[in-house]
Design a protein around this motif. Structure first.
Motif, short mmCIF file in Angstrom:
data_model
loop_
_atom_site.label_atom_id
_atom_site.label_comp_id
_atom_site.label_asym_id
_atom_site.label_seq_id
_atom_site.Cartn_x
_atom_site.Cartn_y
_atom_site.Cartn_z
N VAL A 1 0.94 -1.37 0.16
CA VAL A 1 -0.09 0.03 0.21
C VAL A 1 0.81 1.22 0.06
N GLY B 1 0.89 3.63 -3.28
CA GLY B 1 -0.14 4.80 -3.25
C GLY B 1 0.47 6.15 -3.10
N VAL C 1 -0.18 10.24 1.35
CA VAL C 1 -1.02 9.66 2.26
C VAL C 1 -0.29 8.74 3.39
N ILE D 1 -0.66 5.94 6.27
CA ILE D 1 -1.42 4.82 6.82
C ILE D 1 -1.23 4.73 8.28
N ASP E 1 -6.60 0.49 8.10
CA ASP E 1 -6.62 1.60 7.11
C ASP E 1 -6.09 0.98 5.91
N ARG F 1 -7.77 0.68 2.28
CA ARG F 1 -7.04 1.31 1.00
C ARG F 1 -7.16 0.27 -0.26
#
Length: 401
Positions: A245, A249, A253, A255, A260, A264
């Motif tokens: 992630v 990503g 952002v 985490i 969470d 996502r």
């Protein structure tokens, strides 16, 4: 105590006409000394490449701003319509031994609609593969397997369709210049660089935890909090997911938790990721063994819903762990000593005792074709048959390979 596992990946650069790198082919490697693919099931090898690339090394560290070219077997192509990996970081290489079927064509159409780049690997202009050309962004031609006349004829035809051509196994400057003159766009081979073996280490992932995650992502009443709990119980799983992630990503952002990260990632990608984790981790075990675990888990759960005061999760756990000794090559008693499970679950697994044990005993008796066993209270033979068929469908619906 967690023992780290050594992992390896082959990475061979792909160049353009100006000899600038435009991507890397990512290859399965089993050790640090053998710079060629060892014999391993194709699905498993490809799955392991993807899991190591995205969950361990990090795709950005492996390919930078470029793409990774990854081999896809026929089996993976038929199941990767909910891909967990980002379309802007991967080129899907369709292997030369695939069978052109309506189902394969449909799968490729869906992948193209999602925006994936598709390459045909080791292409030798087999007429049976012609229907695949309309999906190809890139065709990789193994130049040693194609005669000069064929090379001239087909390179002109394919370029007219707007397909990029990649010359494989280029070993001399003469071969590079000849292919460039024919209009080839990309080049790969020992003339430029041999595959580099990249080494790393990873934590082992618990097979049964992966199996539990896989079965829950296909539950029609799936609870995302429960999925987060399953991932969070396994350090290796948590690390893989967070790495992926974070790596794919936005850099802006942050985490905040495993939950969470799960949200996502999304349910569809979790399904693909979980099935790929199973494939990457069970090269030494038949997939039917894992399907049996899933069938037992579902049957015991359905059984518990009808006759028991126990929570259905306990029944599911008994069924899921019923093949644990075979999966782990360890005696069940030794395994249970380390798992700290409830005593009722342990008695069911070790001696088929109690209400939980009766559920397991029932499904095993049905598998063995027995007819003389005592029926559980309130259940008829027809009801048991329906539950077993429903459990079979559940196990088959989960894409293990």
């Amino acid at each position: 105590m967690n023992q780290y596992i050594d992992i390896y990946l082959g990475r061979q650069p792909i160049f353009n006409r100006k000899m600038n790198v435009i991507g890397y082919e990512l290859l399965f490697r089993g050790d640090a000394h053998n710079n060629s693919a060892q014999i391993l099931g194709g699905d498993t090898a490809s799955a392991e490449v993807m899991m190591n690339a995205f969950g361990e090394f990090g795709i950005k560290d492996l390919v930078g701003r470029h793409r990774g070219f990854i081999n896809f077997t026929e089996g993976l192509l038929l199941r990767e319509n909910q891909s967990f990996f980002p379309k802007d970081k991967v080129v899907i290489e369709v292997l030369e031994d695939v069978k052109v079927t309506p189902v394969l064509i449909e799968s490729l159409e869906k992948l193209k609609q999602k925006g994936f780049l598709i390459a045909l690997d080791d292409y030798v202009f087999n007429p049976e593969l012609l229907p695949l050309e309309r999906f190809a962004d890139i065709i990789k031609v193994e130049i040693h397997e194609v005669g000069p006349k064929q090379l001239i004829e087909h390179s002109k035809r394919l370029r007219a369709q707007g397909i990029k051509l990649l010359a494989e196994k280029v070993e001399t400057r003469e071969q590079f210049e000849y292919c460039a003159k024919l209009g080839f766009d990309y080049f790969q081979g020992y003339f430029f660089a041999k595959p580099q073996i990249i080494a790393g280490r990873r934590l082992p992932t618990a097979k049964l935890t992966v199996l539990e995650l896989l079965s829950n992502v296909y539950d029609p009443e799936v609870d995302m909090h429960k999925l987060s709990d399953i991932v969070g119980r396994d350090v290796a799983l948590s690390q893989k997911l967070l790495k992926f992630v974070a790596d794919t990503g936005s850099e802006n952002v942050h985490i905040h938790s495993i939950h969470d990260a799960v949200l996502r990632f999304g349910l569809n990608r979790l399904k693909s990721w979980a099935s790929m984790l199973v494939l990457a981790g069970v090269d030494d075990k038949p997939l039917e063994l894992l399907k049996t675990s899933l069938l037992h888990a579902k049957f015991c759960e359905l059984y518990g819903e009808k006759v028991s005061r126990h929570a259905k999760e306990s029944f599911f756990t008994v069924g899921l762990f019923s093949c644990l000794d075979a999966v782990m090559d360890t005696e069940m008693k030794t395994l249970l000593e380390k798992l700290h499970l409830d005593e009722s679950i342990c008695k069911a697994l070790l001696a088929e005792q109690g209400e939980l044990g009766l559920a397991l005993k029932t499904v095993r008796a049905m598998e063995q074709g027995q007819t003389g066993f005592d029926l559980p209270q309130g259940l008829t033979p027809n009801m048991l048959s329906e539950m077993y068929v429903q459990s079979m469908h559940f196990a088959e619906s989960i894409k293990l390979g």
